[in-house]
Scaffold this active site. Structure first.
Site, mmCIF file in Angstrom:
data_model
loop_
_atom_site.group_PDB
_atom_site.id
_atom_site.type_symbol
_atom_site.label_atom_id
_atom_site.label_comp_id
_atom_site.label_asym_id
_atom_site.label_seq_id
_atom_site.Cartn_x
_atom_site.Cartn_y
_atom_site.Cartn_z
ATOM 1 N N TYR A 1 0.799 -1.216 0.000
ATOM 2 C CA TYR A 1 0.000 0.000 0.000
ATOM 3 C C TYR A 1 0.834 1.268 0.000
ATOM 4 O O TYR A 1 0.312 2.336 -0.297
ATOM 5 C CB TYR A 1 -0.946 0.020 1.214
ATOM 6 C CG TYR A 1 -1.903 -1.126 1.247
ATOM 7 C CD1 TYR A 1 -2.747 -1.381 0.178
ATOM 8 C CD2 TYR A 1 -1.963 -1.973 2.340
ATOM 9 C CE1 TYR A 1 -3.627 -2.442 0.194
ATOM 10 C CE2 TYR A 1 -2.838 -3.038 2.370
ATOM 11 C CZ TYR A 1 -3.671 -3.270 1.293
ATOM 12 O OH TYR A 1 -4.536 -4.329 1.317
ATOM 13 N N LYS B 1 4.243 8.748 5.687
ATOM 14 C CA LYS B 1 3.735 7.618 4.915
ATOM 15 C C LYS B 1 3.307 8.114 3.541
ATOM 16 O O LYS B 1 2.468 9.014 3.432
ATOM 17 C CB LYS B 1 2.560 6.968 5.653
ATOM 18 C CG LYS B 1 1.845 5.877 4.868
ATOM 19 C CD LYS B 1 0.666 5.357 5.668
ATOM 20 C CE LYS B 1 -0.140 4.353 4.874
ATOM 21 N NZ LYS B 1 -1.311 3.860 5.635
ATOM 22 N N ASP C 1 -7.729 -6.190 12.834
ATOM 23 C CA ASP C 1 -6.422 -6.672 12.369
ATOM 24 C C ASP C 1 -5.350 -6.413 13.420
ATOM 25 O O ASP C 1 -4.245 -5.975 13.088
ATOM 26 C CB ASP C 1 -6.054 -5.998 11.049
ATOM 27 C CG ASP C 1 -4.909 -6.721 10.337
ATOM 28 O OD1 ASP C 1 -4.677 -7.903 10.664
ATOM 29 O OD2 ASP C 1 -4.257 -6.107 9.478
#
Length: 781
Positions: free
Chosen positions: A66, A84, A182
């Site tokens: 990603y 990021k 998750d």
């Protein structure tokens, strides 16, 4: 290129692929896989950062399917952050929606134990060319997976503190009706100060309020199998916050043993590992299984009894195992909640209800249920970026400029009232009220004061003499001027708020509480560093004392005591000291309390002649307040032998000495062996820092906690001949084979046909996402 592997056992252990696979020659499949791998690696390893002049990139932390995460430094302040980059964020709808979801959730959350957005870089290119999203986050050196599977010491206090922070952040998240889905060690970011933050909210979902939302909840569900709750594997259709508590229990057990608790190779193996420890599910759970074949498979297995957690983790803390057992249960409703887990005795050391906030209002997932196109998602992400900067600028404006306040309309001043002096004559006091009616009395009283108005005295009569202490006219004028000046000053300096309506107290904001918590954390860090410095200094002194003095060195060397402890130690030392030796002419000391019988016989003579009587010592003194005997030190003349040659004993002809009514301790005749123990106990009276020791060095994290997806560099560098049957290796990865849907969505924008994707999937051993109910065969491997 390695030779293509034969198909592994698959999810069902039957050796059959999940679906029909187009048969292709080996050479063609290898070439397609090589081309796809090259494209995938080139796209994922794109580490070019265009962050302008505000930030300076330091190094790459991690990369994945990603995006890429790098550490950076803000040039203006020198603060280190993590940036990021999500390249080509709008090529695939699934990835674009994941980015939008994570931005919205992180903007909504403000918590110490949840990764926070510090900045979102505005696009520097036109809207049509905008492709990459840059998000500035908290910088964390490592993650919990790297800590667990490294040589870094991990004590029970570390485990306790990490678990507390995880549950504290989870309580805040669940109060906002958000389920992470998750949770795993690599998604829990950690720094050298043992601070933990939950990251990677790309898989988060809201609570299911109706059966129609179950399919939405399972969308894109490719979470790591080892930490997946049984209700997800068995399709129990009970998707609550208990899903995260199961993951927390698996992480908790992994921290205790430094190995994964349920490292299943496939779905069937995963279920078998769970039932090996927890036993066969209850009949209610079996009946709730959605698929008939799965229910029949579980019922066909021999019944198993649960294994005590003391057997699974021998030697572990009992309270820790008690909390672990409440987290790992088949029934979701039987699992402990995050708020209840924080109240467990195992976490009592850190539990503070006032410092475990909830999130209000709940997060709204309405946008996530809509069918959005790539263009609409792009518009929504740009709107989120602009909203973030608008809020930040609004906060800055409130800090810089206070709102203008209208001055209060001036009121007419109070009329000047001249107060008469209490010593002034009654004629000077003008009464405006009507005079009271005279009371009948037999005669005028000599001490009665006439308060009625009297006619002014004639001018010829002299004025009454001024009494001492009366207020003069000049003093009255000065007081009046001072009051008037004070009133004018108040009206001039304080027009911002009405005098009769004070400004209400502003509520404490989240930023103020965050600053308070940061200050507390800073003080804890300083105390931890000071404690570590004291420990090192103590060890250094002990080593030096052991070298210089050998076994007889002072055992208290390097021990830090407070003033009160030092005073108590001195008193104890004086009490434990033996009495000073006395010459032959000195009389034996009497008991500290109570009259002692004087001896009638002669005293035993010493082995040497007595000294001159002129220098005879005084009798020992006794303190009446404490009742303790404190003999004065006596210095023998030079001609006398040492204390070992003297033997002067008290003599009680009538029997043993009388008991001490005050119960005062008697001075010991030898060094007490308990002084060291008492000193160490006294030193414990100082306040201890409850935090665990800081890490001397933290292993570098993989960046998975920032939501970049699985680590492609580590994954692609592994040998292709490592089959799934070999089992997972501790410390290499904290997840089993990931879903091929990630790769399919990622390569969707490149026109790859399903055969190419299927070939690449088999080449790199990525399994298809499926539920246990979809397996064609259920057999034990």
């Amino acid at each position: 290129m390695a030779e293509p592997l034969k198909e592994d056992d698959g999810e069902d252990g039957s050796g059959e692929p999940p679906g029909p696979v187009k048969a292709e020659p080996a050479g063609t499949a290898a070439s397609v896989a090589a081309k796809n791998l090259a494209l995938l690696k080139a796209r994922s390893f794109d580490v070019t950062f265009d962050v302008g002049d505000e930030y300076e990139i330091i190094e790459t932390i991690g990369n994945g399917a990603y995006g890429v995460v790098s550490s950076a430094r803000r040039r203006l302040t020198g603060q280190q952050v993590a940036i990021k980059k999500i390249p080509n964020a709008f090529d695939v709808v699934t990835n674009a929606k994941r980015t939008l979801r994570e931005l919205k959730i992180l903007k909504h959350f403000k918590h110490d134990n949840i990764i926070a957005i510090k900045d979102i870089l505005r696009p520097t290119v036109p809207y049509g060319e905008f492709k990459s999203v840059y998000v500035v986050l908290d910088l964390m050196e490592s993650d919990l997976h790297q800590i667990i599977h490294s040589s870094q010491p991990l004590t029970l206090e570390h485990v306790r503190y990490f678990l507390y922070q995880l549950l504290r952040g989870l309580k805040y998240m669940h109060s906002a009706q958000v389920i992470h889905r998750d949770l795993k060690p690599s998604n829990l970011l950690v720094n050298e100060n043992c601070e933990l933050k939950i990251g990677d909210f790309g898989m988060a979902r809201g609570l299911c309020t109706s059966p129609a939302e179950h399919q939405y909840f399972m969308t894109e569900y490719v979470a790591t199998r080892w930490y997946r709750a049984p209700e997800l594997m068995l399709s129990l259709h009970e998707y609550t916050q208990a899903i995260d508590l199961w993951s927390v229990g698996c992480i908790f057990g992994e921290m205790l043993a430094r190995r994964q608790l349920f490292p299943g190779k496939n779905y069937v193996h995963q279920l078998q590992l769970i039932m090996t420890v927890l036993g066969t599910p209850s009949p209610a759970v079996i009946q709730a299984v959605g698929a008939e074949r799965v229910r029949a498979y579980i019922q066909s297995l021999p019944p198993r009894q649960p294994v005590p957690w003391e057997t699974v983790y021998p030697g572990a803390d009992r309270q820790a195992l008690s909390l672990l057992g409440r987290m790992l249960r088949f029934e979701p409703s039987a699992r402990v909640s995050a708020a209840a887990a924080l109240r467990h005795p195992f976490l009592a050391k850190y539990h503070d209800p006032d410092d475990e906030p909830d999130c209000a209002p709940p997060f709204d997932f309405a946008f996530d249920r809509e069918a959005l196109t790539r263009e609409r998602i792009k518009e929504a992400i740009v709107a989120e970026i602009e909203d973030f900067h608008a809020r930040r600028e609004g906060i800055r404006q409130q800090i810089r400029f206070q709102p203008s306040l209208q001055p209060v309309a001036s009121e007419p001043g109070c009329p000047d009232v001249e107060m008469p002096s209490p010593w002034a004559p009654s004629g000077d006091c003008a009464m405006e009220s009507p005079p009271p009616a005279p009371l009948p009395c037999p005669g005028p009283a000599p001490d009665t004061i006439d308060l009625t108005l009297q006619p002014p005295p004639p001018a010829s009569e002299p004025a009454p003499p001024k009494k001492e202490g009366a207020i003069s006219d000049n003093t009255k004028a000065a007081l009046k001027a001072a009051l008037l000046k004070s009133l004018r000053s108040r009206l001039r300096d304080g027009p911002s708020a009405p005098l009769e309506a004070p400004e209400p107290r502003k509520p404490v904001t989240a930023q103020e509480r965050q600053r308070e918590r940061e200050e507390k954390r800073r003080r804890r860090q300083e105390r931890a560093k000071e404690r570590e410095k004291r420990r090192q200094e103590r060890e250094r002194k002990e080593r030096g004392a052991g070298v210089s003095g050998g076994p007889s060195a002072d055992p208290l060397a390097g021990l830090v005591l407070s003033d009160n402890d030092r005073s108590l130690l001195e008193r104890w030392t004086r009490m434990a000291q033996p009495p000073a030796p006395a010459p032959a002419t000195a009389r034996p000391p009497s008991p500290p309390a109570g009259p002692a019988t004087q001896p009638t016989g002669p005293l035993p003579q010493p082995a040497c002649p007595p000294p001159a009587p002129a220098a005879g010592p005084a009798a020992p003194q006794t303190t009446a307040a404490s009742g303790l005997l404190a003999p004065q030190p006596l210095v023998p003349p030079p001609g006398l032998p040492g204390p070992s040659a003297l033997s002067v004993l008290p003599y009680f002809p009538s029997g043993p000495p009388p008991p001490d009514p005050g119960g005062a301790p008697q001075p010991s005749t030898s060094e007490s062996p308990d002084v060291t123990l008492v000193t160490q106990q006294l030193s414990k009276s100082q306040v201890e820092d409850p935090l665990p020791p800081v890490f001397s060095g933290t292993p570098k994290g993989s960046g998975a906690g920032y939501g970049v997806g699985f680590d492609l560099e580590e994954f692609l560098n592994q040998s292709f001949d490592m089959g799934v049957a070999d089992g997972p290796q501790d410390g290499q990865a904290d997840s089993a084979s990931l879903s091929a849907s990630l790769l399919a969505d990622w390569l969707e924008g490149h026109g790859m046909n399903p055969a190419d994707i299927e070939s690449l999937q088999r080449e790199i051993q990525m399994d298809s996402p499926m539920l246990l109910a979809d397996l064609p065969d259920l057999q034990e491997p």
